[in-house]
Design a protein around this motif. Structure first.
Motif, short mmCIF file in Angstrom:
data_model
loop_
_atom_site.label_atom_id
_atom_site.label_comp_id
_atom_site.label_asym_id
_atom_site.label_seq_id
_atom_site.Cartn_x
_atom_site.Cartn_y
_atom_site.Cartn_z
N GLU A 100 0.80 -1.23 0.00
CA GLU A 100 0.00 0.00 0.00
C GLU A 100 0.83 1.29 0.00
OE1 GLU A 100 -3.26 -0.01 -0.35
OE2 GLU A 100 -3.59 -2.14 -0.01
N ARG A 101 1.97 1.30 -0.65
CA ARG A 101 2.79 2.51 -0.67
C ARG A 101 3.24 2.82 -2.09
NH1 ARG A 101 5.57 3.93 4.67
NH2 ARG A 101 6.52 5.31 3.19
N TYR A 102 2.28 2.95 -3.00
CA TYR A 102 2.62 3.13 -4.41
C TYR A 102 3.35 4.44 -4.71
CZ TYR A 102 0.13 -1.15 -5.22
OH TYR A 102 -0.26 -2.46 -5.18
N PRO A 103 3.00 5.57 -4.09
CA PRO A 103 3.79 6.78 -4.36
C PRO A 103 5.27 6.61 -3.97
CG PRO A 103 1.70 7.39 -3.38
CD PRO A 103 1.81 5.89 -3.29
N THR A 137 18.94 -0.03 -16.49
CA THR A 137 18.58 -1.35 -16.99
C THR A 137 18.70 -2.46 -15.95
OG1 THR A 137 20.84 -1.71 -17.82
CG2 THR A 137 19.23 -0.76 -19.36
N ILE A 138 18.92 -2.11 -14.70
CA ILE A 138 19.07 -3.14 -13.67
C ILE A 138 17.73 -3.85 -13.43
CG2 ILE A 138 18.53 -1.79 -11.59
CD1 ILE A 138 21.21 -2.99 -10.45
N ARG A 139 17.81 -5.14 -13.10
CA ARG A 139 16.59 -5.92 -12.85
C ARG A 139 15.98 -5.55 -11.51
NH1 ARG A 139 19.38 -11.61 -13.74
NH2 ARG A 139 21.07 -10.35 -12.99
N ILE A 140 14.65 -5.43 -11.48
CA ILE A 140 13.93 -5.14 -10.24
C ILE A 140 12.79 -6.14 -10.11
CG2 ILE A 140 12.55 -3.46 -8.97
CD1 ILE A 140 14.00 -1.23 -10.48
N ILE A 141 12.67 -6.72 -8.93
CA ILE A 141 11.57 -7.62 -8.62
C ILE A 141 10.80 -7.00 -7.45
CG2 ILE A 141 10.93 -9.90 -7.74
CD1 ILE A 141 13.48 -10.96 -9.12
N VAL A 142 9.47 -6.89 -7.61
CA VAL A 142 8.62 -6.32 -6.58
C VAL A 142 7.64 -7.38 -6.10
CG1 VAL A 142 6.89 -4.55 -6.05
CG2 VAL A 142 8.79 -4.01 -7.58
N ALA A 143 7.62 -7.62 -4.79
CA ALA A 143 6.63 -8.50 -4.17
C ALA A 143 5.60 -7.59 -3.51
CB ALA A 143 7.29 -9.41 -3.14
N ASP A 144 4.34 -7.69 -3.93
CA ASP A 144 3.31 -6.76 -3.52
C ASP A 144 2.12 -7.51 -2.92
OD1 ASP A 144 1.43 -4.74 -3.29
OD2 ASP A 144 1.71 -3.98 -5.32
N ASP A 145 1.87 -7.27 -1.62
CA ASP A 145 0.71 -7.88 -0.97
C ASP A 145 -0.33 -6.83 -0.57
OD1 ASP A 145 2.18 -6.81 1.13
OD2 ASP A 145 1.78 -8.47 2.49
N ILE A 186 -3.64 -4.60 -0.37
CA ILE A 186 -5.07 -4.91 -0.44
C ILE A 186 -5.67 -4.28 -1.69
CG2 ILE A 186 -7.28 -4.55 0.72
CD1 ILE A 186 -5.59 -4.64 3.38
N ASN A 187 -5.26 -3.04 -1.99
CA ASN A 187 -5.71 -2.32 -3.19
C ASN A 187 -4.60 -2.39 -4.23
OD1 ASN A 187 -8.20 -1.37 -1.95
ND2 ASN A 187 -6.86 -0.12 -0.69
N PHE A 188 -4.40 -3.55 -4.81
CA PHE A 188 -3.30 -3.81 -5.74
C PHE A 188 -3.41 -2.92 -6.98
CE2 PHE A 188 -1.46 -6.04 -9.36
CZ PHE A 188 -0.20 -6.37 -8.87
N LYS A 189 -2.27 -2.34 -7.36
CA LYS A 189 -2.17 -1.57 -8.59
C LYS A 189 -0.97 -2.09 -9.37
CE LYS A 189 -3.92 2.65 -6.51
NZ LYS A 189 -3.60 4.02 -6.11
N GLU A 190 -1.19 -2.35 -10.63
CA GLU A 190 -0.08 -2.82 -11.47
C GLU A 190 0.84 -1.67 -11.80
OE1 GLU A 190 0.52 -5.11 -15.69
OE2 GLU A 190 -1.26 -5.53 -14.50
N ILE A 191 2.14 -1.91 -11.70
CA ILE A 191 3.13 -0.89 -12.06
C ILE A 191 3.88 -1.38 -13.28
CG2 ILE A 191 3.40 0.13 -9.77
CD1 ILE A 191 5.80 -1.66 -9.32
N ASN A 192 4.23 -0.45 -14.14
CA ASN A 192 4.89 -0.80 -15.40
C ASN A 192 6.17 0.00 -15.57
OD1 ASN A 192 2.92 -2.65 -16.51
ND2 ASN A 192 1.57 -0.88 -16.65
N PHE A 193 7.27 -0.70 -15.49
CA PHE A 193 8.58 -0.14 -15.78
C PHE A 193 9.33 -1.21 -16.57
CE2 PHE A 193 7.50 2.47 -12.14
CZ PHE A 193 8.07 3.70 -12.44
N GLU A 194 10.28 -0.76 -17.37
CA GLU A 194 11.09 -1.71 -18.14
C GLU A 194 11.97 -2.53 -17.20
OE1 GLU A 194 14.57 -1.54 -21.50
OE2 GLU A 194 13.12 0.08 -21.42
#
Length: 98
Positions: free
Chosen positions: A31-34, A49-57, A59-67
């Motif tokens: 719940e801290r998208y900003p 170009t570094i790889r990023i993995i996000v684990a998101d639990d 309640i109000n899930f929002k999909e984020i899009n980055f390369e």
């Protein structure tokens, strides 16, 4: 008596010298998208170009899009340790995320 050491597996090619080949950034969020967006933009400023993995639990899930970022939607409120473990389990030194 002689101590023998088994040869260790090489996870990265140290000759490449590229940080992108050696590091994956794992982030756990709830719940801290900003804040998450600011963090990712800051990372991308210095490591585009570094790889990023996000684990998101969240309640109000929002999909984020980055390369070169992969977001995992987890059951809501499952907790920090479960998210951290999921993110780390997805690190693969031989593969770039799409």
């Amino acid at each position: 008596m002689e101590i023998k050491y088994e040869k260790q597996t090489i996870l990265i090619d140290p000759k490449s010298g590229s940080l992108d080949d050696m590091v994956t950034i794992c982030i756990k969020t709830f719940e801290r998208y900003p804040c998450l967006n600011r963090l990712i933009l800051s990372i991308r400023k210095y490591y585009p170009t570094i790889r990023i993995i996000v684990a998101d639990d969240s309640i109000n899930f929002k999909e984020i899009n980055f390369e070169n970022l992969h977001q995992f939607k987890m059951p809501p409120g499952i907790g920090f340790n479960n998210g951290k473990n999921l993110a780390i389990s997805q690190v693969n030194p031989d593969e770039k995320l799409e």
